[in-house]
Design an enzyme around this catalytic site. Structure first.
Site, PDB file in Angstrom:
ATOM      1  N   TYR A 181       0.865  -1.180   0.000  1.00 44.03           N
ATOM      2  CA  TYR A 181       0.000   0.000   0.000  1.00 44.03           C
ATOM      3  C   TYR A 181       0.900   1.227   0.000  1.00 44.03           C
ATOM      4  O   TYR A 181       1.836   1.319   0.797  1.00 44.03           O
ATOM      5  CB  TYR A 181      -0.877  -0.020   1.261  1.00 44.03           C
ATOM      6  CG  TYR A 181      -1.747   1.209   1.447  1.00 44.03           C
ATOM      7  CD1 TYR A 181      -2.866   1.418   0.654  1.00 44.03           C
ATOM      8  CD2 TYR A 181      -1.443   2.150   2.439  1.00 44.03           C
ATOM      9  CE1 TYR A 181      -3.679   2.536   0.841  1.00 44.03           C
ATOM     10  CE2 TYR A 181      -2.244   3.268   2.625  1.00 44.03           C
ATOM     11  CZ  TYR A 181      -3.357   3.452   1.829  1.00 44.03           C
ATOM     12  OH  TYR A 181      -4.156   4.555   2.011  1.00 44.03           O
ATOM     13  N   ASP A 222       9.321   2.842  -0.969  1.00 45.70           N
ATOM     14  CA  ASP A 222       8.346   3.523  -0.126  1.00 45.70           C
ATOM     15  C   ASP A 222       8.694   3.171   1.318  1.00 45.70           C
ATOM     16  O   ASP A 222       8.376   2.088   1.820  1.00 45.70           O
ATOM     17  CB  ASP A 222       6.927   3.045  -0.485  1.00 45.70           C
ATOM     18  CG  ASP A 222       5.877   3.632   0.436  1.00 45.70           C
ATOM     19  OD1 ASP A 222       6.249   4.281   1.437  1.00 45.70           O
ATOM     20  OD2 ASP A 222       4.680   3.434   0.161  1.00 45.70           O
ATOM     21  N   LYS A 282       5.343   9.543   8.328  1.00 45.62           N
ATOM     22  CA  LYS A 282       5.219   9.018   9.701  1.00 45.62           C
ATOM     23  C   LYS A 282       6.295   9.569  10.649  1.00 45.62           C
ATOM     24  O   LYS A 282       6.173  10.678  11.119  1.00 45.62           O
ATOM     25  CB  LYS A 282       5.229   7.491   9.683  1.00 45.62           C
ATOM     26  CG  LYS A 282       4.145   6.948   8.722  1.00 45.62           C
ATOM     27  CD  LYS A 282       3.453   5.740   9.220  1.00 45.62           C
ATOM     28  CE  LYS A 282       2.563   5.125   8.169  1.00 45.62           C
ATOM     29  NZ  LYS A 282       1.196   4.957   8.540  1.00 45.62           N
TER      30      LYS A 282
HETATM   31  N1  LIG Z   1      -1.639   1.021   6.822  1.00 41.37           N
HETATM   32  C1  LIG Z   1      -2.088   2.362   6.808  1.00 41.37           C
HETATM   33  C2  LIG Z   1      -0.928   3.269   6.768  1.00 41.37           C
HETATM   34  O1  LIG Z   1       0.169   2.943   7.069  1.00 41.37           O
HETATM   35  C3  LIG Z   1      -2.906   2.601   8.008  1.00 41.37           C
HETATM   36  C4  LIG Z   1      -3.288   4.013   8.221  1.00 41.37           C
HETATM   37  C5  LIG Z   1      -4.583   4.378   7.597  1.00 41.37           C
HETATM   38  O2  LIG Z   1      -4.914   3.948   6.502  1.00 41.37           O
HETATM   39  O3  LIG Z   1      -5.288   5.140   8.242  1.00 41.37           O
END
Ligand SMILES: N[C@H](C=O)CCC(=O)O
Length: 624
Positions: A336, A431, A459
């Site tokens: 993702y 990423d 992050k």
């Molecule tokens: N896995 C996603 C980001 O790292 C979780 C955070 C989100 O989608 O709110």
């Protein structure tokens, strides 16, 4: 078999009790409490029952039961000490279609009687399905200690409020708010595990936000129940709006490597807030953070700050296309990279959780430009390059996958990731939004010794504030506007608050080189604890971990890509999640995410978490 619980109105209903000993007396008492018209048939009448007869509260027929006695009765109880009589009563009741309860014999009964806690009009019925009346009694006594006497006054208030709300034509939301405020105002039910305020907030949230949330994985959709609304955090802990405390392994989905409200970060934020929160102009802080990032991750020679990981990956893709003059990109199923159109194809995180292979709203023409390979599958990547190599702009990858749960990269896969794009003139984008400053101070690229062309971060570099950055080789980054033709901009990019929090976080990390070893040691302890607990309970799990990011998959099979990750029993994960939550451990509310540790998590936290897992495993066993 599951009994169907009902609350019967027995006022003035004729009920027959056959037998007049201690058991019969208990039944008669509870029938009288409900206003039933009780008749007793027995040859031996105990003192208490006789007294009730003398007071005219019941009718006593002092004789043997005989078939036909049930005529005209609404309900019957066989409580004599003669099993033959009890059976006869049961048979007659069955013939007449009258509900019957035979003391100590659920097999002959058409209904069983629960153990009941009463507080005025509030009745809580407890039943073990007739298997252990003693257990029902113990649970009922336990409830007696929890449910206060004053609840009856509260019922009166609520009854009144309902009438008033009806007269005032309040909307359903206004009514709920009114009732909740009355219930909470009394303060009767506050205590560990109470989630009333969270539940109320969720009801309101659902009215004004899709799913009641601002990011789908927060909605507890995959684990059941209402999400907890967090009020504050400190160190390894968070507290919800109802005052419940949790050891937090979500850590805002990764950013809080120093834990919640780290004093140095809070101080930096206060200082900056007093100076100003946003200028939309250049600041020293953004230069300092850019330099700090380059020092830690040397492949990021030039960087551009943005506001989220999504923005960073979306911009990196545009840059790769602009730099190479090619359109295709390769990503891996289950990875993702935020929610830009090109990257929402076979994506991980909430999309696996909610079973959405490809998001709605992405034009087919866009989706066609994204090729999907299997994580850790070198052959497949080779095939894709052999077929489409000259048109591929970039391969984007999470060097440690964290969005199908944690899946570490295999050695040959990492090698192929570096070699194949280079061979075909494509770029490699790491990423590292999750892994940056997480798996080591120099990210996954430093940890594995692989240098990508472009990197995205987010992050941790925002210290808990919204941030993202993309950067890489200078010749590529110089294509970004205003140096080059690839446009990308942002009003809040390089926001001074985010820069201050991020810079302070990186300073704390760089001054404590032992911190990553500590995180690694504790994470290892936690993971072996999880494994041991589940093995002991006979529940097959695979625990994947890279440094302080980890996932417990409920499958015995090795998890090395999307296909093997989705074999995890998500139903068991949901039970595990709920059991842990009950015990004050906040795990990601979705299987396909990572648990994170922070420097604030102590050995004691780990111990408590493993203890909670032992308790959780007992219930998991029942569901397995
Ligand atoms: N896995 C996603 C980001 O790292 C979780 C955070 C989100 O989608 O709110």
């Amino acid at each position: 078999m599951a009994y169907y619980p009902v609350m019967l109105d027995l006022r003035n209903k004729k009920c027959l009790v056959v037998g007049a000993g201690a058991v019969a007396y208990r039944k008669i008492r509870s029938l009288l409490e409900c206003g039933a018209a009780v008749t007793v048939i027995a040859t031996k009448i105990n003192k208490d029952i006789r007294e009730l007869g003398e007071k005219g509260r019941i009718v006593i027929l002092e004789r043997c039961y005989s078939v036909g006695d049930l005529e005209g009765f609404f309900m019957a109880f066989a409580a004599s000490d003669d099993p033959v009589v009890n059976r006869q009563v049961a048979e007659e009741a069955a013939q007449r279609g009258i509900p019957v309860n035979v003391a100590d014999d659920p097999g002959l009964s058409s209904f069983i009687v629960p153990s009941v806690l009463r507080r005025g009009d509030l009745a809580v019925a407890v039943s073990s399905g007739g298997k252990s009346p003693l257990l029902s009694k113990v649970v009922r006594e336990w409830l007696e200690g929890i449910v206060p006497e004053e609840v009856d006054d509260l019922i009166r208030d609520l009854e009144r409020a309902r009438a008033e709300a009806k007269a005032a034509k309040l909307t359903p939301e206004e009514k709920i708010r009114l009732y909740y405020s009355l219930i909470k105002g009394r303060g009767l039910f506050r205590g560990k595990g109470d989630k009333m305020k969270s539940s109320e907030l969720f009801q309101r949230a659902k009215k004004v936000m899709p799913g009641g949330v601002n990011s789908p994985v927060r909605a507890f959709g995959a684990v059941g129940g209402d999400p907890v609304f967090i009020k504050r955090g400190f160190g390894s802990r968070v507290w919800d709006e109802d005052g419940n405390e949790y050891i937090d392994y979500v850590l805002s989905w990764g950013p809080l490597i120093l834990g919640h409200s780290h004093p140095a970060v809070v101080e930096a934020l206060k200082r900056q807030a007093e100076l100003g929160t946003s200028f939309g102009a250049c600041t020293e802080l953004e230069v300092l953070l850019a330099e700090k990032i380059r020092e830690a991750v040397p492949s990021m020679e030039v960087v551009r700050m943005v506001n989220s990981g999504t923005e960073a990956t979306m911009s990196a893709i545009r840059l790769a296309r602009g730099y190479t003059g090619r359109n295709l990109i390769v990503k891996f199923a289950g990875c993702y990279h935020g929610h830009s159109d090109s990257l929402l194809i076979r994506a991980g995180s909430g999309l696996i959780t909610y079973g959405i292979p490809d998001s709605g709203g992405v034009p087919e023409d866009t989706a066609r430009l994204t090729l999907v390979a299997r994580y850790n599958d070198v052959d497949m990547l080779e095939e894709i390059f052999e077929e489409k190599g000259p048109d591929i702009a970039a391969v984007i990858v999470e060097p440690v996958a964290g969005n199908m749960g944690v899946v570490p990269p295999e050695e040959d896969f990492l090698r192929a990731l570096r070699e194949l794009p280079r061979k075909y003139g494509a770029l490699l984008i790491f990423d590292e939004v999750i892994t940056g400053f997480r798996v080591s101070y120099s990210g996954a690229q430093g940890y594995y010794g692989i240098e990508p062309d472009l990197t995205t971060l987010g992050k941790i570099i925002g210290g808990g504030l919204p941030v993202g950055v993309y950067g890489g080789r200078e010749d590529i980054m110089r294509c970004v506007s205003p140096d080059g033709p690839v446009y990308q901009a942002g009003t809040l990019s390089g926001n001074p608050l985010a820069m201050a929090a991020g810079l302070t976080t990186l300073e704390v990390l760089s001054k404590n080189p032992g911190l990553y070893d500590e995180l690694d040691r504790r994470a290892e302890r936690l993971c072996s604890g999880f494994k041991e607990v589940m093995e002991d309970a006979g529940i097959p799990v695979t625990v994947n971990r890279v440094c302080s990011m980890m996932t417990v998959f409920f499958t015995g099979e090795k998890v090395r890509n999307y296909d093997t990750a989705v074999k995890s029993d998500t139903r068991l994960y949901a039970v595990f999640f709920r059991e842990m939550l009950k015990q004050g451990v906040y795990l990601p509310p979705a299987q396909f995410e990572a648990f994170f540790l922070s420097a604030a998590h102590s050995d004691e936290d780990i111990k408590k978490t493993i203890e909670a897992a032992w308790n959780a495993a007992k219930n998991l066993k029942k569901n397995y």
